[in-house]
Motif scaffolding. Structure first.
Motif, mmCIF file in Angstrom:
data_model
loop_
_atom_site.group_PDB
_atom_site.id
_atom_site.type_symbol
_atom_site.label_atom_id
_atom_site.label_comp_id
_atom_site.label_asym_id
_atom_site.label_seq_id
_atom_site.Cartn_x
_atom_site.Cartn_y
_atom_site.Cartn_z
ATOM 1 N N PRO A 124 12.874 23.750 28.841
ATOM 2 C CA PRO A 124 13.282 22.448 29.389
ATOM 3 C C PRO A 124 12.148 21.439 29.326
ATOM 4 O O PRO A 124 10.984 21.785 29.114
ATOM 5 C CB PRO A 124 13.650 22.785 30.832
ATOM 6 N N ASP A 125 12.514 20.173 29.506
ATOM 7 C CA ASP A 125 11.509 19.116 29.585
ATOM 8 C C ASP A 125 10.676 19.338 30.848
ATOM 9 O O ASP A 125 11.227 19.520 31.939
ATOM 10 C CB ASP A 125 12.211 17.754 29.647
ATOM 11 N N PRO A 126 9.343 19.349 30.716
ATOM 12 C CA PRO A 126 8.505 19.607 31.900
ATOM 13 C C PRO A 126 8.743 18.635 33.043
ATOM 14 O O PRO A 126 8.507 18.974 34.211
ATOM 15 C CB PRO A 126 7.079 19.482 31.352
ATOM 16 N N ARG A 127 9.208 17.430 32.737
ATOM 17 C CA ARG A 127 9.416 16.444 33.796
ATOM 18 C C ARG A 127 10.715 16.686 34.556
ATOM 19 O O ARG A 127 10.954 16.060 35.582
ATOM 20 C CB ARG A 127 9.397 15.035 33.201
ATOM 21 N N GLY A 128 11.570 17.551 34.053
ATOM 22 C CA GLY A 128 12.787 17.907 34.768
ATOM 23 C C GLY A 128 13.796 16.787 34.894
ATOM 24 O O GLY A 128 14.634 16.800 35.801
ATOM 25 N N ASN A 130 17.044 14.218 33.724
ATOM 26 C CA ASN A 130 18.390 14.472 33.202
ATOM 27 C C ASN A 130 18.388 14.499 31.684
ATOM 28 O O ASN A 130 19.004 15.363 31.056
ATOM 29 C CB ASN A 130 19.338 13.387 33.727
ATOM 30 N N ILE A 131 17.709 13.544 31.066
ATOM 31 C CA ILE A 131 17.572 13.477 29.614
ATOM 32 C C ILE A 131 16.157 13.906 29.267
ATOM 33 O O ILE A 131 15.181 13.427 29.866
ATOM 34 C CB ILE A 131 17.852 12.054 29.103
ATOM 35 N N GLY A 132 16.038 14.798 28.295
ATOM 36 C CA GLY A 132 14.714 15.307 27.959
ATOM 37 C C GLY A 132 14.535 15.504 26.476
ATOM 38 O O GLY A 132 15.484 15.789 25.741
ATOM 39 N N VAL A 133 13.280 15.338 26.027
ATOM 40 C CA VAL A 133 12.903 15.675 24.655
ATOM 41 C C VAL A 133 12.567 17.160 24.675
ATOM 42 O O VAL A 133 11.500 17.563 25.138
ATOM 43 C CB VAL A 133 11.705 14.829 24.182
ATOM 44 N N GLN A 223 12.365 3.749 30.828
ATOM 45 C CA GLN A 223 12.041 5.055 30.266
ATOM 46 C C GLN A 223 12.835 6.153 30.969
ATOM 47 O O GLN A 223 12.843 6.251 32.188
ATOM 48 C CB GLN A 223 10.538 5.320 30.407
ATOM 49 N N GLN A 224 13.511 6.999 30.162
ATOM 50 C CA GLN A 224 14.288 8.113 30.680
ATOM 51 C C GLN A 224 13.644 9.463 30.362
ATOM 52 O O GLN A 224 13.906 10.444 31.058
ATOM 53 C CB GLN A 224 15.704 8.082 30.084
ATOM 54 N N ALA A 225 12.805 9.512 29.327
ATOM 55 C CA ALA A 225 12.132 10.761 28.963
ATOM 56 C C ALA A 225 10.917 10.430 28.114
ATOM 57 O O ALA A 225 10.874 9.388 27.445
ATOM 58 C CB ALA A 225 13.082 11.693 28.213
ATOM 59 N N MET A 226 9.919 11.363 28.125
ATOM 60 C CA MET A 226 8.721 11.168 27.318
ATOM 61 C C MET A 226 8.059 12.516 27.067
ATOM 62 O O MET A 226 7.971 13.364 27.963
ATOM 63 C CB MET A 226 7.731 10.229 28.009
#
Length: 233
Positions: A124-128, A130-133, A223-226
């Motif tokens: 999963p995206d480390p930032r947790g 909803n939308i993730g790279v 920004q939603q994901a990075m």
């Protein structure tokens, strides 16, 4: 007894050959008159009340119309047979489509299960958010940077597809040692459950990419994901 005797008077017979009359018998005259009146009556009734007789032209026209009607009947019969064949073919096709649809639904169910396993296997995206790279592969290519990026949405069933952009920030070094960051044009993103993106980003001559920052922005540029990745190669 001795008186004067009476003489019988001679009456000529009507059948006597010498006295035959030349007039027609009354019964024969009446018969002929009756025949004439009857024939005239029949002719009158046939002319005024009976079926009208057709002329040669009318008879030929009627024959032509009858032939045309027969051809139309044959044409309609052919169309009926063709329609029946199409109906039978449609029934057969419908049965095949029903079978294919059932098989496709089974395949979709199996693919959804595989996709669920695929999603669970990807880190999963480390930032947790909803939308993730979820993953990215960045490689150096002549004159450009090749990329393969997987962006996923955790609760895709919660709402409408996400519409935004993906922005790359490529940090690298020129041959003279100068460090710079290149920001190519953003790429539109229409995300439902997951989106796999691939392509190439054009870079300046001699520029060597080191790291790439990938950002997902919504329509308001929030920004939603990075994620930050190192470039291979």
């Amino acid at each position: 007894m001795f008186g004067r005797s009476q003489r019988s008077v001679f009456k000529p017979s009507v059948y006597q050959p010498g006295k035959r009359s030349r007039r027609m018998p009354r019964w024969l005259v009446l018969l002929l008159v009756g025949i004439g009146l009857g024939a005239g009556g029949v002719l009158f009734l046939q002319t005024n009340y009976g079926p009208q007789r057709l002329t040669i032209e009318q008879s030929e026209q009627l024959h032509s119309e009858l032939s045309a009607a027969n051809l139309d009947r044959q044409r309609l019969q052919g169309q009926l047979e063709e329609a029946s064949q199409q109906r039978d073919s449609a029934r057969s096709t419908h049965g095949k489509l029903t079978t294919d649809l059932a098989q496709a639904q089974q395949q979709i169910t199996a693919l959804n299960k595989d996709l669920q396993l695929f999603e669970e296997a990807i880190p999963p995206d480390p930032r947790g958010s909803n939308i993730g790279v979820r993953s990215a592969l960045l490689t150096r290519e002549p004159g450009q940077l090749g990329y393969q990026v997987l962006i996923m949405r955790d609760n895709a069933k919660a709402g409408a597809p996400f519409k935004g952009t993906v922005q790359f920030a490529v940090e690298g070094r020129y041959p003279n040692g100068r460090i710079d960051t290149i920001a190519p044009d953003a790429i539109p993103l229409d995300l439902d459950r997951y989106q796999h993106m691939s392509g190439g980003l054009k870079l300046p001559d001699g520029f060597v990419a080191r790291t790439v920052t990938i950002k997902v922005l919504d329509g308001a540029q929030r920004q939603q994901a990075m994620r930050v990745y190192y470039v291979r190669g």
